[in-house]
Design an enzyme around this catalytic site. Sequence first.
Site, PDB file in Angstrom:
ATOM      1  N   ASP A  36       0.821  -1.211   0.000  1.00 42.11           N
ATOM      2  CA  ASP A  36       0.000   0.000   0.000  1.00 42.11           C
ATOM      3  C   ASP A  36       0.860   1.268   0.000  1.00 42.11           C
ATOM      4  OD1 ASP A  36      -2.955   0.725   2.072  1.00 42.11           O
ATOM      5  OD2 ASP A  36      -2.410   1.243   0.017  1.00 42.11           O
ATOM      6  N   GLY A  39       0.060   5.306  -4.590  1.00 44.04           N
ATOM      7  CA  GLY A  39      -0.516   6.571  -5.058  1.00 44.04           C
ATOM      8  C   GLY A  39      -0.009   7.744  -4.236  1.00 44.04           C
ATOM      9  N   ARG A  49      -0.295   9.013 -10.258  1.00 46.63           N
ATOM     10  CA  ARG A  49      -0.401   7.814  -9.401  1.00 46.63           C
ATOM     11  C   ARG A  49       0.319   6.617 -10.028  1.00 46.63           C
ATOM     12  NH1 ARG A  49      -3.966   7.124  -5.433  1.00 46.63           N
ATOM     13  NH2 ARG A  49      -4.447   4.994  -6.040  1.00 46.63           N
ATOM     14  N   HIS A  53       2.897   3.111  -8.853  1.00 48.48           N
ATOM     15  CA  HIS A  53       2.743   1.685  -9.165  1.00 48.48           C
ATOM     16  C   HIS A  53       3.989   1.160  -9.875  1.00 48.48           C
ATOM     17  CE1 HIS A  53      -1.278   2.052  -7.796  1.00 48.48           C
ATOM     18  NE2 HIS A  53      -1.760   2.665  -8.866  1.00 48.48           N
ATOM     19  N   THR A  82     -10.622  -7.138  -5.744  1.00 47.06           N
ATOM     20  CA  THR A  82     -11.878  -7.046  -6.507  1.00 47.06           C
ATOM     21  C   THR A  82     -12.461  -5.632  -6.380  1.00 47.06           C
ATOM     22  OG1 THR A  82     -12.862  -8.065  -4.521  1.00 47.06           O
ATOM     23  CG2 THR A  82     -12.529  -9.488  -6.449  1.00 47.06           C
ATOM     24  N   GLU A  83     -12.104  -4.919  -5.311  1.00 46.42           N
ATOM     25  CA  GLU A  83     -12.605  -3.539  -5.139  1.00 46.42           C
ATOM     26  C   GLU A  83     -11.866  -2.553  -6.055  1.00 46.42           C
ATOM     27  OE1 GLU A  83     -11.941  -5.533  -2.438  1.00 46.42           O
ATOM     28  OE2 GLU A  83     -14.087  -5.900  -2.113  1.00 46.42           O
ATOM     29  N   LEU A 147      11.106 -20.708  -4.088  1.00 45.25           N
ATOM     30  CA  LEU A 147      10.121 -19.769  -3.540  1.00 45.25           C
ATOM     31  C   LEU A 147       8.845 -19.779  -4.391  1.00 45.25           C
ATOM     32  CD1 LEU A 147       9.456 -17.173  -1.707  1.00 45.25           C
ATOM     33  CD2 LEU A 147      10.351 -15.857  -3.647  1.00 45.25           C
ATOM     34  N   ARG A 204       1.831  -4.886   6.199  1.00 42.54           N
ATOM     35  CA  ARG A 204       1.072  -3.891   5.442  1.00 42.54           C
ATOM     36  C   ARG A 204       1.800  -2.551   5.532  1.00 42.54           C
ATOM     37  NH1 ARG A 204      -5.286  -2.645   4.366  1.00 42.54           N
ATOM     38  NH2 ARG A 204      -4.881  -0.979   2.875  1.00 42.54           N
ATOM     39  N   LEU A 211      -7.413  -4.948   6.968  1.00 39.59           N
ATOM     40  CA  LEU A 211      -7.095  -6.086   6.097  1.00 39.59           C
ATOM     41  C   LEU A 211      -7.566  -5.887   4.661  1.00 39.59           C
ATOM     42  CD1 LEU A 211      -7.826  -9.112   8.467  1.00 39.59           C
ATOM     43  CD2 LEU A 211      -5.611  -8.145   7.796  1.00 39.59           C
ATOM     44  N   GLU A 223       0.866 -13.369  12.456  1.00 40.12           N
ATOM     45  CA  GLU A 223       1.400 -12.152  13.074  1.00 40.12           C
ATOM     46  C   GLU A 223       1.249 -11.004  12.069  1.00 40.12           C
ATOM     47  OE1 GLU A 223       2.606 -13.675  16.766  1.00 40.12           O
ATOM     48  OE2 GLU A 223       2.550 -11.606  16.030  1.00 40.12           O
TER      49      GLU A 223
HETATM   50  C1  LIG Z   1      -2.323  -5.539 -11.070  1.00 38.69           C
HETATM   51  C2  LIG Z   1      -0.902  -5.465 -10.625  1.00 38.69           C
HETATM   52  C3  LIG Z   1      -0.431  -4.320  -9.971  1.00 38.69           C
HETATM   53  C4  LIG Z   1       0.892  -4.266  -9.595  1.00 38.69           C
HETATM   54  N1  LIG Z   1       1.368  -3.154  -8.931  1.00 38.69           N
HETATM   55  C5  LIG Z   1       2.770  -2.806  -8.754  1.00 38.69           C
HETATM   56  C6  LIG Z   1       3.262  -3.102  -7.366  1.00 38.69           C
HETATM   57  C7  LIG Z   1       2.648  -2.172  -6.340  1.00 38.69           C
HETATM   58  C8  LIG Z   1       1.294  -2.498  -5.911  1.00 38.69           C
HETATM   59  C9  LIG Z   1       0.193  -2.610  -6.882  1.00 38.69           C
HETATM   60  C10 LIG Z   1       0.440  -2.217  -8.289  1.00 38.69           C
HETATM   61  N2  LIG Z   1       1.698  -5.347  -9.876  1.00 38.69           N
HETATM   62  N3  LIG Z   1       3.008  -5.576  -9.607  1.00 38.69           N
HETATM   63  C11 LIG Z   1       3.295  -6.813 -10.043  1.00 38.69           C
HETATM   64  C12 LIG Z   1       2.173  -7.404 -10.579  1.00 38.69           C
HETATM   65  C13 LIG Z   1       2.059  -8.773 -11.089  1.00 38.69           C
HETATM   66  C14 LIG Z   1       0.855  -9.472 -10.962  1.00 38.69           C
HETATM   67  C15 LIG Z   1       0.758 -10.776 -11.398  1.00 38.69           C
HETATM   68  C16 LIG Z   1       1.869 -11.387 -11.948  1.00 38.69           C
HETATM   69  F1  LIG Z   1       1.792 -12.684 -12.347  1.00 38.69           F
HETATM   70  C17 LIG Z   1       3.075 -10.704 -12.084  1.00 38.69           C
HETATM   71  C18 LIG Z   1       3.169  -9.394 -11.644  1.00 38.69           C
HETATM   72  C19 LIG Z   1       1.160  -6.460 -10.487  1.00 38.69           C
HETATM   73  N4  LIG Z   1      -0.121  -6.533 -10.877  1.00 38.69           N
END
Ligand SMILES: Cc1cc(N2CCCCCC2)n2ncc(-c3ccc(F)cc3)c2n1
Length: 256
Positions: A36, A39, A49, A53, A82-83, A147, A204, A211, A223
């Site tokens: 989190d 943005g 924003r 990301h 989903t939100e 992993l 978080r 959550l 934890e």
């Molecule tokens: C939607 C979304 C958003 C997303 N963010 C970048 C990281 C910050 C938090 C949210 C935004 N990231 N970062 C990696 C993925 C991803 C997802 C599935 C996968 F198999 C490989 C990479 C991703 N997917």
Amino acid sequence: MLNKLKKQKKSTQSDTHSYQDLSAENIPKHIAIIMDGNGRWAKKRGLPRVAGHREGMNVIRKIVRYSNRLGVNILTLYAFSTENWKRPKTEVDFLMRLPERFLNVELPTLIEENVVVRVTGEKENLPQYTKRAVEKAIEETKHNDGLVLNFALNYGSRSEIIDGIKSVIKDVEGGKMAVEDLNDSTFSSYLMTADLDDPDLLIRTSGELRLSNFMLWQLAYSEFWFTEVLWPDFTEEHFEEAIRVYQKRQRRYGGV
Ligand SMILES: Cc1cc(N2CCCCCC2)n2ncc(-c3ccc(F)cc3)c2n1
């Protein structure tokens, strides 16, 4: 992996990080992270924003590598809930391109580092290009045994639980399941994370203390470690601090 950690533990400085007083014996097997603050990170810098990301993806690379070196078994990252579909279309469209963008760069390294890519969530509702990218990564890493990198993508815990209940009812009505046999363990097998151990540690970032409909069933005994740090500013040192606090708590409550 743990032996390697032990060796590095003896030296005061390993290649990039000293694992100061991290016990190799009690690395959390499953760490889940709500990433989190992306943005807010961008807004503080007068950036759009989406810049947050993009920077957040760079942090994932570092934490995945570090988790693998520490010997973490499962790393679950909450990438899209989903939100999140309620966000502006431009932001959702950008976010839906990130799996492809991340994997186009990282998949060869993930394969080389024996990482297993997994996705928890409703893949069916994703755009074709997103689904194709994640399915390719799942396929090309399925024979690895290192992993498990588990992206929670288009995931919502309450709908996961409702769907699990519907499946239980169907199995009971179909004679496949007796109501008396329903318990924590059998119900867990009806969830999307049936093949994963529950998280030992939830992290978080950005100071939010909730959550957000994430793994509500699975986090029952985990934890929690919260930090004000925004995800794009999160480093291996923050990750290490979370594990250090986790290990201290385990020692305190380790007794009967
Ligand atoms: C939607 C979304 C958003 C997303 N963010 C970048 C990281 C910050 C938090 C949210 C935004 N990231 N970062 C990696 C993925 C991803 C997802 C599935 C996968 F198999 C490989 C990479 C991703 N997917």
